[in-house]
Design a protein around this motif. Structure first.
Motif, PDB file in Angstrom:
ATOM      1  N   ARG A   1       0.834  -1.206   0.000  1.00 57.19           N
ATOM      2  CA  ARG A   1       0.000   0.000   0.000  1.00 57.19           C
ATOM      3  C   ARG A   1       0.870   1.259   0.000  1.00 57.19           C
ATOM      4  O   ARG A   1       0.576   2.241  -0.675  1.00 57.19           O
ATOM      5  N   LEU A   2       1.971   1.223   0.734  1.00 58.16           N
ATOM      6  CA  LEU A   2       2.892   2.359   0.751  1.00 58.16           C
ATOM      7  C   LEU A   2       3.518   2.557  -0.625  1.00 58.16           C
ATOM      8  O   LEU A   2       3.628   3.685  -1.114  1.00 58.16           O
ATOM      9  N   LEU A   3       3.939   1.456  -1.248  1.00 55.45           N
ATOM     10  CA  LEU A   3       4.531   1.554  -2.584  1.00 55.45           C
ATOM     11  C   LEU A   3       3.542   2.132  -3.586  1.00 55.45           C
ATOM     12  O   LEU A   3       3.899   2.945  -4.439  1.00 55.45           O
ATOM     13  N   GLN A   4       2.281   1.714  -3.472  1.00 60.09           N
ATOM     14  CA  GLN A   4       1.254   2.256  -4.359  1.00 60.09           C
ATOM     15  C   GLN A   4       1.084   3.753  -4.124  1.00 60.09           C
ATOM     16  O   GLN A   4       0.964   4.534  -5.076  1.00 60.09           O
ATOM     17  N   PHE A   5       1.109   4.179  -2.863  1.00 63.42           N
ATOM     18  CA  PHE A   5       0.978   5.599  -2.534  1.00 63.42           C
ATOM     19  C   PHE A   5       2.131   6.405  -3.118  1.00 63.42           C
ATOM     20  O   PHE A   5       1.935   7.475  -3.709  1.00 63.42           O
TER      21      PHE A   5
END
Length: 337
Positions: free
Chosen positions: A14-18
């Protein structure tokens, strides 16, 4: 990502997507940028404003504005559904469906059907390779002029390749991040990660069939160093095979396509980085293409690392390798005519 995960704030994917989604979209006065949908798939079209005396080519690439401007191209960027919410086969299927729709309507966008280029970087490069192969089954569509693959993941089978052992701790793609992505993409529980790394889920007969394409012996000697671990795979585990057998599907490993498929592919421009865990995927695909007579132009960036091309305009974080990579892509596209 690990810290936020331990604090139960958000997962690493989720962090990478953000991080992928943040950033200011800069308007380029020389381009017309249009958001639209092909069915349910969001796409963004980049078109140079200046009138052109010839129909423009098209290429798929994350650095769309730069490529559209510098190559005088119409560029279609596919907003495929991403990790961690979506996995195989959704991602490549979105790219394939959008590509088919676009190829059927090229005249709408002023694109010459004989000058279409498929392009992708990292995960997009892997998707571009899969889509390029899949389009061979669509003889009613315009044939691609070329494929441009930038540090693409092309298999999730042999993790004993030299680059994986040499560069597993190099940002931005470390072994931990890559294996997280592999498991998420293929919807495999992470408890099987060690089995995947050791090749325990690869049947001996399958490895006997595919080692001619996936073995480290296919990597040029200058990329192999002493002290590397023994050749893959480890002892076979049937339970691991049942959980991970879809790593052998062509849609997840375009490196495994039959010779007759590889031989029909359009000419390729391949970009690899020396300090990249995925370097050897590109080298293996280069050999496969060349062995089947497909013209290949290869750009190897000696000081490059995975994702460095994304920093080409991010001063002061732009590296010489970033500029070399993007300029090489532009030069190739401009030169194939």
């Amino acid at each position: 990502g690990s810290i936020l995960e331990k604090l139960r704030i958000c997962s690493t994917p989720r962090l990478l997507q953000f991080l992928q989604d943040i950033g200011t979209i800069k308007k380029d006065p020389k381009l017309v940028v249009t958001d639209m949908r092909f069915g349910s798939i969001p796409v963004r079209l980049y078109q140079p404003k200046a009138a052109s005396c010839k129909a423009r080519r098209d290429s798929y690439h994350s650095l769309c504005s730069f490529l559209s401007r510098e190559t005088d191209s119409v560029v279609l960027s596919v907003g495929y559904r991403k990790l961690p919410d979506y996995h195989h086969p959704v991602i490549t299927q979105d790219c394939l469906n959008a590509s088919i729709h676009f190829l059927k309507t090229l005249q709408t966008y002023g694109v010459d059907p004989s000058r279409v280029v498929m392009c992708g970087e990292s995960v997009g490069g892997g998707a571009a390779a899969v889509v390029t192969q899949a389009l061979l089954n669509r003889p009613n569509l315009p044939q691609l002029r070329a494929q441009v693959l930038i540090c693409p993941p092309l298999q999730a089978i042999n993790f004993f390749l030299p680059s994986f052992q040499q560069h597993q701790n190099v940002p931005f793609l470390t072994k931990d991040i890559m294996m997280l992505g592999v498991c998420k993409y293929l919807a495999i529980d992470r408890s099987w990660e060690d089995a995947i790394l050791k090749g325990a889920g690869i049947p001996p007969d399958a490895w006997e069939k595919y080692k001619k394409w996936l073995s480290s012996e296919n990597i040029p000697k200058r990329f192999r160093t002493q002290g590397l671990q023994p050749e893959f795979p480890g002892p076979f585990n049937e339970a691991a095979y049942l959980e991970t057998r879809h790593v052998l599907d062509i849609e997840n490993a375009p490196l495994l396509a039959d010779d007759k498929v590889i031989a029909q592919l359009p000419e390729a421009f391949l970009v690899s980085y020396e300090n990249d865990i995925l370097r050897d995927d590109t080298l293996l695909y280069k050999k496969r293409l060349e062995d089947q007579g497909v013209p290949v132009t290869w750009c190897h960036v000696e000081d490059g690392f995975h994702g460095c091309i994304l920093l080409f305009d991010k001063k002061p974080f732009c590296f010489p390798s970033s500029l070399r990579a993007i300029n090489a892509v532009v030069s190739y596209i401009n030169g194939i005519w």
